[in-house]
Design a protein around this motif. Structure first.
Motif, short mmCIF file in Angstrom:
data_model
loop_
_atom_site.label_atom_id
_atom_site.label_comp_id
_atom_site.label_asym_id
_atom_site.label_seq_id
_atom_site.Cartn_x
_atom_site.Cartn_y
_atom_site.Cartn_z
N THR A 69 -2.34 -6.10 2.92
CA THR A 69 -2.45 -4.65 2.99
C THR A 69 -3.41 -4.16 1.91
O THR A 69 -3.23 -4.45 0.73
CB THR A 69 -1.07 -3.99 2.79
N LEU A 70 -4.44 -3.40 2.32
CA LEU A 70 -5.43 -2.84 1.40
C LEU A 70 -5.19 -1.33 1.32
O LEU A 70 -5.29 -0.63 2.34
CB LEU A 70 -6.84 -3.13 1.91
N SER A 71 -4.87 -0.87 0.14
CA SER A 71 -4.53 0.55 -0.01
C SER A 71 -5.76 1.43 0.17
O SER A 71 -6.87 1.11 -0.28
CB SER A 71 -3.92 0.80 -1.40
N ASN A 72 -5.55 2.57 0.86
CA ASN A 72 -6.61 3.56 1.07
C ASN A 72 -7.90 2.90 1.54
O ASN A 72 -8.96 3.04 0.93
CB ASN A 72 -6.85 4.37 -0.22
N ALA A 73 -7.81 2.15 2.63
CA ALA A 73 -8.96 1.39 3.12
C ALA A 73 -9.03 1.50 4.64
O ALA A 73 -8.06 1.89 5.30
CB ALA A 73 -8.88 -0.07 2.69
N ALA A 74 -10.17 1.16 5.18
CA ALA A 74 -10.38 1.16 6.62
C ALA A 74 -11.39 0.09 6.97
O ALA A 74 -12.05 -0.49 6.09
CB ALA A 74 -10.86 2.53 7.11
N LEU A 75 -11.52 -0.17 8.27
CA LEU A 75 -12.44 -1.19 8.75
C LEU A 75 -13.82 -0.58 8.93
O LEU A 75 -13.98 0.48 9.54
CB LEU A 75 -11.94 -1.77 10.07
N GLY A 76 -14.83 -1.25 8.38
CA GLY A 76 -16.20 -0.77 8.53
C GLY A 76 -16.73 -0.94 9.95
O GLY A 76 -16.11 -1.59 10.80
N THR A 77 -17.88 -0.36 10.19
CA THR A 77 -18.49 -0.42 11.51
C THR A 77 -18.97 -1.84 11.83
O THR A 77 -19.56 -2.51 10.98
CB THR A 77 -19.68 0.55 11.59
N ASN A 78 -18.72 -2.29 13.06
CA ASN A 78 -19.20 -3.57 13.58
C ASN A 78 -18.71 -4.79 12.80
O ASN A 78 -19.36 -5.83 12.79
CB ASN A 78 -20.74 -3.60 13.61
N VAL A 79 -17.58 -4.64 12.12
CA VAL A 79 -17.02 -5.79 11.39
C VAL A 79 -16.20 -6.63 12.37
O VAL A 79 -15.34 -6.11 13.09
CB VAL A 79 -16.13 -5.31 10.22
N GLN A 80 -16.47 -7.92 12.42
CA GLN A 80 -15.77 -8.83 13.30
C GLN A 80 -14.71 -9.61 12.52
O GLN A 80 -14.88 -9.93 11.36
CB GLN A 80 -16.76 -9.83 13.93
N GLY A 81 -13.59 -9.92 13.22
CA GLY A 81 -12.58 -10.77 12.60
C GLY A 81 -13.05 -12.21 12.53
O GLY A 81 -14.11 -12.57 13.04
N LEU A 82 -12.28 -13.04 11.87
CA LEU A 82 -12.64 -14.44 11.74
C LEU A 82 -12.37 -15.17 13.05
O LEU A 82 -11.40 -14.86 13.76
CB LEU A 82 -11.81 -15.09 10.62
N PRO A 83 -13.19 -16.16 13.39
CA PRO A 83 -12.96 -16.89 14.64
C PRO A 83 -11.79 -17.85 14.52
O PRO A 83 -11.40 -18.26 13.43
CB PRO A 83 -14.28 -17.66 14.83
N GLU A 84 -11.23 -18.22 15.65
CA GLU A 84 -10.17 -19.22 15.69
C GLU A 84 -10.72 -20.57 15.24
O GLU A 84 -11.83 -20.96 15.61
CB GLU A 84 -9.62 -19.33 17.11
N ASP A 85 -9.93 -21.29 14.42
CA ASP A 85 -10.38 -22.60 13.97
C ASP A 85 -9.19 -23.50 13.72
O ASP A 85 -8.10 -23.27 14.26
CB ASP A 85 -11.29 -22.47 12.74
N ALA A 86 -9.38 -24.52 12.88
CA ALA A 86 -8.34 -25.54 12.69
C ALA A 86 -7.06 -25.00 12.09
O ALA A 86 -5.99 -25.53 12.33
CB ALA A 86 -8.89 -26.67 11.81
N SER A 87 -7.15 -23.95 11.28
CA SER A 87 -5.95 -23.43 10.62
C SER A 87 -5.57 -22.03 11.07
O SER A 87 -4.42 -21.63 10.96
CB SER A 87 -6.15 -23.42 9.10
N LEU A 88 -6.53 -21.27 11.58
CA LEU A 88 -6.32 -19.85 11.89
C LEU A 88 -6.34 -19.63 13.40
O LEU A 88 -7.22 -20.14 14.10
CB LEU A 88 -7.42 -19.01 11.23
N ILE A 89 -5.36 -18.85 13.87
CA ILE A 89 -5.32 -18.52 15.31
C ILE A 89 -6.06 -17.22 15.58
O ILE A 89 -6.96 -17.16 16.41
CB ILE A 89 -3.87 -18.42 15.81
#
Length: 809
Positions: A69-89
Motif C-alpha cells: 500500500t502506497l499512501s496518497n499515490a496513484a498509477l501513472g499513465t501507461n504503466v504496465q504491471g509485471l509479466p507472469e514469470d517463474a515466481s509471480l502470477i
C-alpha cells in the motif's frame, strides 16, 4: 423501443462513470507510480517501483498474496504491471481511499516481505523472501508448474509423482500388465419359496374354487408348470374380489417361476398398479421386482422393492427376502460394496441363507476381499457341489486369479466357458483360461487355447485379447525381429480393438516396443498422442514415466543435430514431466546451452538457476556461475549479475572462473551506470589477475580521473607480450602517467609510441610538453617543428603550431 432502451442504458453508464470519477479527479495524488522492475535472487524477489514523489509504503501478506500500500499515490499513465514469470502470477492495482494498493500474487506463500522508500532514487523497494527450508525449490524450467520441486542428494530432481515400477526393465510390462476382464453375465437372482398362501374358502370363487386351490397346492409343492396349466383354464372375468386377487398373484408367480418374465411382469404390474388396496401388495411387488430384474429392468425392480418395503412390517418374513433380492440386483449393477453392506445386515435361515452367503461371496470378490470370498465359495461347494451359475463361477475364478492360484483359476474359467457355451461370454472365458494357464506355467496349453479363441471365437471379447497376448509372448521372448512386427500389430490394435481399455493397452505397448527397438523419437511421438487420447486412462502414469525417461536423450539427440526448435518444443510441452523425473546434470547443462544458442536467454537463465538451487553435490555447481552471469548480463539483469558474482566470489574465492565472473560483474556495473563501483571493483588489491580485467580497469579508471589506479591496471596490461595490448592502450598508459605528473615514466612510453604511425603525432606533442616541463626548450621546439612539418594529424599539427607561437612570444 429497443433502440431507446439502449441509449438510456448508455446514458446511465456514462452518468455513473462521471459520478464515480468526480471525487477521484478532485483528489490530486501526491505520488505517481511511473514504472516497475523485478529482480530475482536466491531465496528472494526484489520489486522496484519508480515514483514521482515521496510516499509511505506498508506491506501485508495473505497466503500467496503480498499487498503493498502506497499512501496518497496513484498509477501513472501507461504503466504496465509485471509479466507472469517463474515466481509471480500477476499484479493488480487497486485504488483505495486515495491510496494505491499494488497486489502481487506469487506462486507460493512468502515467509516475509519488507518495503522501504529510497529517497535518493525516489523508489519504493519491495523485497519478498521465501522460507529458507523451501530454498531448494524453484519453478525454474516450468514457470506455470503446479506443485513444488524436491531435491535428491545426488542432483536436481522433482517430486516423483510419475514413477513406474517397470523403470529399468520395461520388457517386464508385457508380461505383467493385463487389461481387466469384463464379463457381461446374467446376475444371479434368487426366488426362494415363499410362505404358503391360504386356500380359498368354499365357493369363494364359485365353481372355480376347487380349481384354484388345486393350482395353489401344485405350486406350493413345486410343480409350477402344472399349476400354470390349471390356472390358464380359469377365465379371469369370472373371478372377483379376493379370489381374483389371489388368482392374479398365483398366475404371476407361476409365470415368473417358469421363466415367462415378460408376461409375469405385465400381470403383476397390472395387479399392484391397477387395483387399489391389494391385500397381498408386498408379495406382488416382490414378485414383480424379480420378474423385472430377470427381464433386464433392474431400476424398475428396485422401485418395486422400495414400494414393497413401505407396506411390510420389519418382522415380516418377506422383508429379508426383499433385502436379498435388492442386494442381488445391486450386484448385477456392479454396486458390490452397497450389496455387501445390505447382505451383512440380513438374517435368513436354511437354504435361503445359503443364497445370501453365495451373493455375499460374489460381493466379497467384487470388492477385492478374495480370501474371504474363496472361503465362502468353498464352503458352499462342499455342501452343494460345483457352482452352476456363470455369474458366481466368474467371481470364484476372479478370486483364485487375484490370489495367484492360477491352476484353480484356469479350472474355474474352463467351467465358466462350459456354462457359457453358445453365449458371447464363452470366447472371453476361454481366453481367461488361457491366461491363467500361462500364469501357472503351462505355456503350451495357453498357446493352444489362444489359438482356439482366434479360430472359434474371433469376434468375441476374447478375440482381440488373444491377438494382443500372442504379440506380447513374442516380445517377451526377446526376439528383435518380432519387435518390428509387434510395433505394427500393436498400432493396428490401438486403432481397431473394440474395447477402449484394449486400445489403450495396445497403444502404450506400441510406444514401449518402439523404445525397446531403440527408436526413441518415434516412441516419444506415440506417447504424446497416447497422453492426449487417454488423458484419464489407467496407463497415463506409466506413459508419463516412460516419457520422462525418454525425453532427456531425445532432446539431447535433437540438440546434437542442431534441431533446436524441436528440442525447445519438447521442453516447453513436457516441462512438468521433465521436472518430475531425475534430471541428468549434463543434460541440463546442454539444455541451457541450447537455449543460449537460440538466444532464449530467459529460459537458459531459469535452467541455470534451477541447477544452482537444486544441486546437492558440493562443488559441482562451481562451473554454473560463469554461464549464468553471462546470460543475466545479456538479459540486462545487472543486479542479479552482481548478486551471483558476489556469491561465487564468497564461495569460491580461488575458483577457476573467478577472473571472468568478476569481469562480467564489472561490465554489468558499467552498463548500469555505476562506473565508480566498477572501477573500484577492478582496482581492489585482492582481485584476481586477468588481462581483460586490467584492460577494463585501465579504461574506467582513466575516464573517472583515477590515474594512479589506471596506471596500475595499464602497466600490467602493457607488460604482456606484443599483440595482447593495442597501441591505443599503450597510449592510454602514457597519458595516465602524464596526467599523474609522472613525466619521466610518461616520456619513456611516449618515445616508444612515436615509432607507431597511429600514435606518433600525439606522442610527439606530449614529448615536447614533457621536455618543456623539464626545461629543455630547444629540444621541445625541435619536436614541435618536426610535428608541424611531418605530422599526419591536423589536430596535433595545429596544436604544435599554436604551441610554437606561444613559445615565440
Amino acid at each position: 423501443m429497443a433502440r431507446t432502451n439502449f441509449f438510456q442504458i448508455i446514458l446511465f453508464l456514462v452518468a455513473g462513470l462521471l459520478l464515480w470519477a468526480a471525487p477521484v479527479a478532485a483528489q490530486s495524488p501526491g505520488a505517481l507510480v511511473l514504472g516497475m522492475a523485478k529482480e530475482e535472487g536466491v531465496g528472494a524477489v526484489r520489486i522496484t517501483l519508480h515514483l514521482s514523489a515521496r510516499t509511505t509504503p506498508q506491506v501485508a501478506i495473505s497466503g500467496q498474496r503480498v499487498d503493498l500500500t502506497l499512501s496518497n499515490a496513484a498509477l501513472g499513465t501507461n504503466v504496465q504491471g509485471l509479466p507472469e514469470d517463474a515466481s509471480l502470477i500477476r499484479v493488480l492495482f487497486i485504488n483505495r481511499r486515495g491510496d494505491l494498493v499494488v497486489s502481487h500474487l506469487f506462486r507460493r506463500p512468502p515467509a516475509r516481505a519488507e518495503a522501504v522508500y529510497d529517497r535518493g532514487r525516489n523508489q519504493v523497494v519491495l523485497e519478498v523472501f521465501w522460507d529458507e527450508a523451501d530454498a531448494a525449490r524453484r519453478t525454474a524450467i516450468a514457470p506455470r508448474l503446479g506443485g513444488s520441486l524436491m531435491v535428491q542428494a545426488d542432483g536436481a530432481t522433482g517430486q516423483r509423482k510419475r514413477h513406474s515400477r517397470y523403470a529399468g526393465d520395461w520388457r517386464r510390462f508385457f508380461a505383467d500388465y493385463e487389461t481387466p476382464l469384463r464379463f457381461e453375465l446374467q446376475p444371479l437372482y434368487s426366488l426362494p419359496a415363499l410362505e404358503a398362501l391360504a386356500p380359498l374358502e368354499p365357493n369363494a370363487a364359485g365353481e372355480f374354487t376347487a380349481t384354484l386351490n388345486a393350482a395353489l397346492e401344485l405350486g406350493h409343492g413345486g410343480d409350477w408348470r402344472g399349476a400354470l396349466e390349471i390356472l390358464r383354464q380359469v377365465p379371469n372375468a369370472a373371478l372377483k374380489g379376493a379370489a381374483r386377487e389371489q388368482f392374479e398373484l398365483l398366475t404371476g408367480e407361476a409365470l415368473a417361476r417358469t421363466g415367462a418374465m415378460q408376461e409375469a411382469r405385465r400381470r403383476l404390474k397390472e395387479l399392484v398398479e391397477g387395483r387399489a388396496g391389494v391385500v397381498l401388495e408386498a408379495r406382488a411387488r416382490y414378485l414383480a421386482a424379480y420378474a423385472q430384474a430377470a427381464g433386464g429392468d433392474p431400476h424398475g425392480a428396485l422401485f418395486q422393492l422400495s414400494q414393497a418395503r413401505m407396506v411390510l412390517a420389519e418382522d415380516d418374513p418377506l422383508a429379508a427376502r426383499v433385502g436379498l433380492l435388492e442386494a442381488e440386483i445391486q450386484l448385477g449393477m456392479g454396486r458390490d460394496a452397497q450389496a455387501l453392506v445390505l447382505l451383512e445386515s440380513l438374517s435368513l435361515e436354511g437354504g435361503t441363507d445359503d443364497l445370501r452367503r453365495l451373493a455375499r461371496a460374489a460381493a466379497l470378490s467384487g470388492v477385492g476381499r478374495h480370501e474371504e470370498a474363496l472361503e465362502l465359495f468353498e464352503a458352499l461347494q462342499a455342501r452343494y457341489g460345483e457352482l452352476r451359475h456363470a455369474f458366481a463361477v466368474e467371481r470364484l475364478a476372479r478370486s483364485h486369479y487375484a490370489l495367484q492360484r492360477f491352476a484353480e483359476a484356469a479350472q474355474a474359467y474352463a467351467s465358466l466357458a462350459g456354462l457359457s457355451a453358445g453365449e458371447p461370454a464363452q470366447g472371453l472365458a476361454v481366453f481367461a483360461q488361457a491366461q491363467a494357464n500361462w500364469r501357472s506355467g503351462d505355456a503350451r496349453e495357453a498357446r493352444i487355447l489362444l489359438d482356439r479363441v482366434l479360430v472359434a471365437f474371433p469376434d468375441s471379447q476374447g478375440g482381440p485379447r488373444a491377438t494382443l497376448k500372442l504379440i506380447d509372448l513374442a516380445v517377451i521372448r526377446g526376439e528383435d525381429k518380432s519387435l518390428v512386427w509387434a510395433i505394427m500389430d500393436y498400432g493396428r490394435l490401438a486403432e481397431e480393438a473394440p474395447e477402449r481399455g484394449l486400445r489403450e493397452e495396445a497403444a502404450f505397448k506400441q510406444a514401449l516396443a518402439l523404445h525397446l527397438g531403440h527408436d526413441n523419437r518415434r516412441s516419444v511421438t506415440v506417447l504424446e498422442q497416447f497422453i492426449r487420447n487417454y488423458f484419464s486412462g489407467t496407463l497415463r502414469g506409466e506413459a508419463e514415466a516412460l516419457l520422462g525417461e525418454l525425453l532427456p536423450p531425445v532432446i539431447d539427440e535433437l540438440i546434437a543435430a542442431e534441431e533446436y526448435l524441436q528440442a525447445l518444443v519438447l521442453v516447453e510441452r513436457h516441462r512438468e514431466i521433465l521436472l518430475d523425473h531425475r534430471i541428468d546434470w549434463d543434460f541440463l547443462k546442454r539444455l541451457a546451452g541450447a537455449f543460449r544458442d537460440m538466444e532464449l536467454l530467459g529460459r537458459a537463465a531459469r535452467v541455470y538457476l534451477f541447477m544452482l538451487d537444486n544441486n546437492r553435490e558440493p562443488g559441482r555447481e562451481q562451473g554454473l556461475y560463469l554461464p549464468l552471469v553471462r546470460v543475466l548480463l545479456e538479459r540486462g539483469q545487472y543486479e542479479s549479475v552482481r548478486e551471483y558474482a558476489r556469491r561465487y566470489a564468497r564461495e569460491y574465492p580461488r575458483g577457476a572462473d573467478r577472473a571472468e565472473v568478476l569481469l562480467i560483474e564489472a561490465r554489468a556495473l558499467k552498463v548500469a551506470g555505476r562506473r565508480e563501483e566498477a572501477a573500484a571493483l577492478l582496482s581492489a588489491p585482492e582481485r584476481p589477475a586477468g588481462v581483460e580485467l586490467d584492460r577494463l580497469g585501465g579504461q574506467l579508471n582513466f575516464q573517472l580521473g583515477r590515474y594512479p589506479q589506471a596506471i596500475d591496471c595499464l602497466k600490467r596490461l602493457v607488460a604482456q607480450p606484443a599483440g595482447v595490448f593495442s597501441a591505443e592502450e599503450h597510449l592510454l598508459l602514457a597519458e595516465a602517467l602524464y596526467r599523474a605528473a609522472r613525466h619521466a615514466e610518461a616520456l619513456e612510453h611516449f618515445e616508444a609510441l612515436r615509432t607507431q604511425a597511429q600514435t606518433a603525432d600525439q606522442a610527439a606533442y606530449r614529448c615536447a610538453q614533457i621536455h618543456l616541463h623539464q626545461g629543455d626548450r630547444v629540444l621541445a621546439l625541435k619536436l614541435l617543428r618536426q610535428l608541424v612539418d611531418e605530422g599526419s594529424s591536423d589536430l596535433w599539427r595545429r596544436l604544435g603550431q599554436e604551441k610554437i607561437a606561444v613559445l615565440a612570444l
